[in-house]
Write a protein that holds these residues in place. Structure first.
Motif, PDB file in Angstrom:
ATOM      1  N   ARG A  34       1.074  -1.329   0.156  1.00  0.00           N
ATOM      2  CA  ARG A  34       0.073  -0.004  -0.181  1.00  0.00           C
ATOM      3  C   ARG A  34       0.797   1.205   0.150  1.00  0.00           C
ATOM      4  NH1 ARG A  34      -4.793  -0.395   2.090  1.00  0.00           N
ATOM      5  NH2 ARG A  34      -5.752  -2.799   2.431  1.00  0.00           N
ATOM      6  N   GLU A  78      -7.746   0.131  -3.802  1.00  0.00           N
ATOM      7  CA  GLU A  78      -6.998  -0.837  -4.094  1.00  0.00           C
ATOM      8  C   GLU A  78      -5.074   0.237  -3.071  1.00  0.00           C
ATOM      9  OE1 GLU A  78      -5.768  -3.752  -6.007  1.00  0.00           O
ATOM     10  OE2 GLU A  78      -8.110  -4.150  -6.058  1.00  0.00           O
ATOM     11  N   GLY A  79      -5.331  -0.540  -2.422  1.00  0.00           N
ATOM     12  CA  GLY A  79      -3.327   0.513  -2.290  1.00  0.00           C
ATOM     13  C   GLY A  79      -3.608   1.786  -1.387  1.00  0.00           C
TER      14      GLY A  79
END
Ligand code: PLP
Length: 394
Positions: free
Chosen positions: A87, A137-138
């Motif tokens: 991340r 995401e991330g």
């Protein structure tokens, strides 16, 4: 002198000054095991308990710092360096304080990506856009102001925290430096039932904004937060902030917090009345002046009146007001004497020229009708003179 810049810093409370002097007179390092050390430790831990009560958190969650900038740095750098693998993105609303913007810029140099969230026209973080970005995401971490320190717009911190809690493993930091003492605030209530390490995990406050000495502050850090320290050494404060602790500062901060939170509801009513009288009085005398931030008075910090003065450079107005005995601010960073256009005002969709033509008046504990009258007596003349000076060609 009429001081209308309480958001920059406010008067030291006499009780806090007395408390600081009383405690600072005693010798003892709170980490020492002898009697003097243990006496210091008792005062320190009692102060932490009182701060925790004022902030709605557990005593162990209070990490004492030197102020807002350090708290924000510890939160953002600490969360970034402990992020979950894979991340890299930091969720960053527009219009944040420079402590946040510049820390995120420094982290970008370490590989962080930035996901920007635009503000609405009154300066509020749109909860939907924030929640949607959190779901991507991330995302390593997110940050947000509880209330904007320039235009005073109050965010829906509960909804922002709830959306972070709903997003799997995204930790959220809230910058409550401008809000603490002016709005009801409870870390535990905002955190709710968030899972370990996610949702609201850190919240920044500063002592000098509530009548404690400058150089005091705190970062509330949830027990389950994964956060790396900035300072390494003796392992004080859960290892999150090594260094001999400032016992007198903690005692003065705790007393100021207790008094400020105890007076908060009544003080908000008093300040709103003064603030609304100031804003309405200015607009009567300078009809082109426009109030920025939320037009609903309850959507802004109680003591905040932030106005756009078309055609009048902020620095000319500030100078003329200062000469007339009124201290206010443009609400933007000023480096080497050159006022930058306010990035917050630009985040409301305003032009750079407009962002160079604003004044923030902020009221606090010692503000009175007398201060409002004094500002109203000089504003029309200051505007007439300042708008004669060109803001073009810069
Ligand atoms: C919202 C906000 N965050 C952070 C800070 C930085 O706090 P300090 O001046 O205590 O370092 C300020 C100071 O004005 C602020 O208003």
């Amino acid at each position: 002198m009429h001081y209308l810049d309480h958001a920059a810093t406010t008067d030291l409370r006499p009780e806090a000054a007395d408390e600081w002097l009383r405690v600072a007179g005693a010798t003892g390092n709170a980490s020492s095991t002898h009697g003097a050390g243990q006496r210091a430790r008792r005062i320190l831990e009692e102060s932490r308990e009182r701060l925790a009560a004022a902030l709605g958190c557990e005593p162990i969650e209070v990490v004492l710092t030197s102020g807002g900038t350090e708290s924000v740095n510890l939160a953002l750098q600490g969360l970034w360096r402990s992020r979950a693998e894979g991340r890299t993105e930091i969720l960053l609303p527009d219009g944040e304080h420079h402590a946040t913007l510049d820390t995120v810029a420094a982290l970008a140099a370490e590989g962080a990506g930035v996901v920007a969230i635009g503000l609405d026209a009154v300066g509020r973080i749109p909860v939907d856009a924030f929640a949607a970005a959190l779901a991507a995401e991330g995302v390593a971490l997110a940050t947000a102001l509880v209330a904007n320190n320039e235009v005073g717009t109050v965010n829906d911190a509960a909804a922002l925290a709830a959306s972070a809690a709903a997003a799997a493993s995204v930790p959220l930091h809230l910058d409550a430096v401008a809000a603490f003492g002016h709005l009801p605030l409870s870390f535990a209530a905002l955190r709710g039932e968030a899972p370990a390490g996610a949702g609201l995990v850190a919240l920044s406050v500063a002592g000098h904004k509530i009548g404690a000495p400058a150089g005091t502050g705190a970062l509330v850090v949830a027990r389950t937060a994964r956060i790396a320290p900035l300072l390494h050494g003796g392992g004080q404060q859960r290892g999150l902030r090594s260094g001999t602790q400032d016992v007198a500062g903690a005692a003065a901060f705790a007393l100021a917090a207790e008094l400020t939170v105890g007076e908060q509801v009544a003080e908000a009513v008093r300040l709103r009345r003064l603030r609304d009288r100031l804003a309405a009085g200015i607009q009567e005398r300078v009809p082109s002046a426009e109030l920025l931030g939320d037009p609903d008075p309850s959507g802004r910090l109680p003591g905040n009146a932030h106005l756009l003065f078309p055609g009048a450079p902020s620095e000319s107005l500030l100078f003329l007001l200062d000469v007339a005995g009124i201290s206010a601010s443009a609400g933007s960073a000023c480096q080497a004497g050159i006022a930058e256009p306010s990035h917050v005002v630009q985040a409301l969709g305003r032009t750079e020229t407009e962002a160079r033509s604003v004044i923030r008046f902020t009221l606090g504990r010692t503000s009175s009708d007398d201060d409002v009258d004094a500002a109203l007596a000089v504003i029309a003349d200051a505007y007439a003179r300042a708008s004669g000076s060109s803001i073009r060609g810069r």
